[in-house]
Design a protein around this motif. Sequence first.
Motif, PDB file in Angstrom:
ATOM      1  N   UNK A 154       0.797  -1.229   0.000  1.00 39.80           N
ATOM      2  CA  UNK A 154       0.000   0.000   0.000  1.00 39.80           C
ATOM      3  C   UNK A 154       0.831   1.282   0.000  1.00 39.80           C
ATOM      4  N   UNK A 155       1.931   1.295   0.722  1.00 40.04           N
ATOM      5  CA  UNK A 155       2.771   2.497   0.733  1.00 40.04           C
ATOM      6  C   UNK A 155       3.397   2.744  -0.634  1.00 40.04           C
ATOM      7  N   UNK A 156       3.865   1.681  -1.268  1.00 32.14           N
ATOM      8  CA  UNK A 156       4.435   1.812  -2.613  1.00 32.14           C
ATOM      9  C   UNK A 156       3.362   2.225  -3.617  1.00 32.14           C
ATOM     10  N   UNK A 157       2.156   1.693  -3.427  1.00 37.25           N
ATOM     11  CA  UNK A 157       1.050   2.054  -4.313  1.00 37.25           C
ATOM     12  C   UNK A 157       0.695   3.532  -4.152  1.00 37.25           C
ATOM     13  N   UNK A 158       0.731   4.027  -2.904  1.00 43.46           N
ATOM     14  CA  UNK A 158       0.466   5.439  -2.668  1.00 43.46           C
ATOM     15  C   UNK A 158       1.483   6.331  -3.355  1.00 43.46           C
ATOM     16  N   UNK A 159       2.754   5.959  -3.264  1.00 44.62           N
ATOM     17  CA  UNK A 159       3.808   6.727  -3.925  1.00 44.62           C
ATOM     18  C   UNK A 159       3.626   6.697  -5.445  1.00 44.62           C
ATOM     19  N   UNK A 160       3.252   5.533  -5.959  1.00 44.56           N
ATOM     20  CA  UNK A 160       3.052   5.401  -7.406  1.00 44.56           C
ATOM     21  C   UNK A 160       1.910   6.297  -7.889  1.00 44.56           C
ATOM     22  N   UNK A 161       0.755   6.228  -7.207  1.00 40.89           N
ATOM     23  CA  UNK A 161      -0.408   6.997  -7.652  1.00 40.89           C
ATOM     24  C   UNK A 161      -0.216   8.498  -7.455  1.00 40.89           C
ATOM     25  N   UNK A 162       0.672   8.891  -6.517  1.00 37.84           N
ATOM     26  CA  UNK A 162       0.925  10.317  -6.323  1.00 37.84           C
ATOM     27  C   UNK A 162       1.687  10.933  -7.487  1.00 37.84           C
ATOM     28  N   UNK A 163       2.108  10.091  -8.416  1.00 37.65           N
ATOM     29  CA  UNK A 163       2.677  10.602  -9.655  1.00 37.65           C
ATOM     30  C   UNK A 163       1.603  11.171 -10.576  1.00 37.65           C
ATOM     31  N   UNK A 164       0.327  10.898 -10.258  1.00 37.58           N
ATOM     32  CA  UNK A 164      -0.798  11.369 -11.075  1.00 37.58           C
ATOM     33  C   UNK A 164      -1.678  12.375 -10.335  1.00 37.58           C
ATOM     34  N   UNK A 165      -1.850  12.176  -9.015  1.00 29.18           N
ATOM     35  CA  UNK A 165      -2.662  13.081  -8.204  1.00 29.18           C
ATOM     36  C   UNK A 165      -2.270  12.902  -6.744  1.00 29.18           C
ATOM     37  N   UNK A 166      -2.740  13.782  -5.890  1.00 24.97           N
ATOM     38  CA  UNK A 166      -2.502  13.626  -4.458  1.00 24.97           C
ATOM     39  C   UNK A 166      -3.241  12.393  -3.944  1.00 24.97           C
ATOM     40  N   UNK A 167      -2.659  11.721  -2.969  1.00 26.56           N
ATOM     41  CA  UNK A 167      -3.251  10.492  -2.427  1.00 26.56           C
ATOM     42  C   UNK A 167      -3.307  10.597  -0.902  1.00 26.56           C
ATOM     43  N   UNK A 168      -4.512  10.428  -0.356  1.00 22.41           N
ATOM     44  CA  UNK A 168      -4.657  10.318   1.098  1.00 22.41           C
ATOM     45  C   UNK A 168      -4.988   8.854   1.384  1.00 22.41           C
ATOM     46  N   UNK A 169      -4.034   8.144   1.976  1.00 21.73           N
ATOM     47  CA  UNK A 169      -4.188   6.712   2.251  1.00 21.73           C
ATOM     48  C   UNK A 169      -4.717   6.528   3.669  1.00 21.73           C
TER      49      UNK A 169
END
Length: 251
Positions: A154-169
């Motif tokens: 999940x942490x890696x996924x959050x970093x990945x998706x933050x390349x497209x938009x802000x992510x609040x996990x």
Amino acid sequence: MNRIRTKVLSIAGFDPSAGAGVLADIKTFETHKVYGLGVVSSLTVQNEKEFLSNQWIPIDHIIQQINVLLKEYKVEFVKIGLIESYDVLLNLTEVLKGHNPKIKIVWDPVIKASAGFTFHEDQSQEKISEVCSALYMITPNWQEIQFLVPGKDPMDAGKYLSGFCNVYLKGGHNSKDEARDYLFSTDGKVYPFKPKTIVPNPKHGSGCVLSSAITANLSKGYPLQKASLRAKDYVTKFLASNQTLLGNHKG
């Protein structure tokens, strides 16, 4: 002195219990002293303990609801909840940006109801990247982000998706560090949010409340990190408001 409130729009499902979906969003907006507008994306048959069925609202009906509101009101922030598909979500972002190219959209990716009903099966990585690129922020929980980006921590996924938009996990399902949330901003920074207290009382719709609280705070001019922290504190109070599955909204 009376003050005209900022208008904020929720596009979400209708939950008859008012614990989740568009009704919960409107309650959250009102408590934050912003004026909530609501568009219904689905009709659910449920209460806080049981989910029986879901009926999707046709996209042209959703668009008609949006158009009649946005031709009258200036809206700069939108929260989207339960939505039929990535394609519908992309279509709606185009409609919203047609009214206001600078509009900021927060999506809470509801994949599964707390009672066990699953809404989505599509895990197309190309499509989720396209969706996130059209959004300002997404607010998945620990399980939802693993659905959106399978095979990643999940942490890696959050970093990945933050390349497209802000992510609040959201960390409610994080067994390693209970209730610790993480904000991944598009500038590459990661901000952890620990609750002031661990509340043992789960609530139906707490994810909806968090994302709508973030949206409300953003609409009031708070920067992203501050808006997220204020929303985290609000949800902690919401969880602690009583011992039932339906929380009370307190300012």
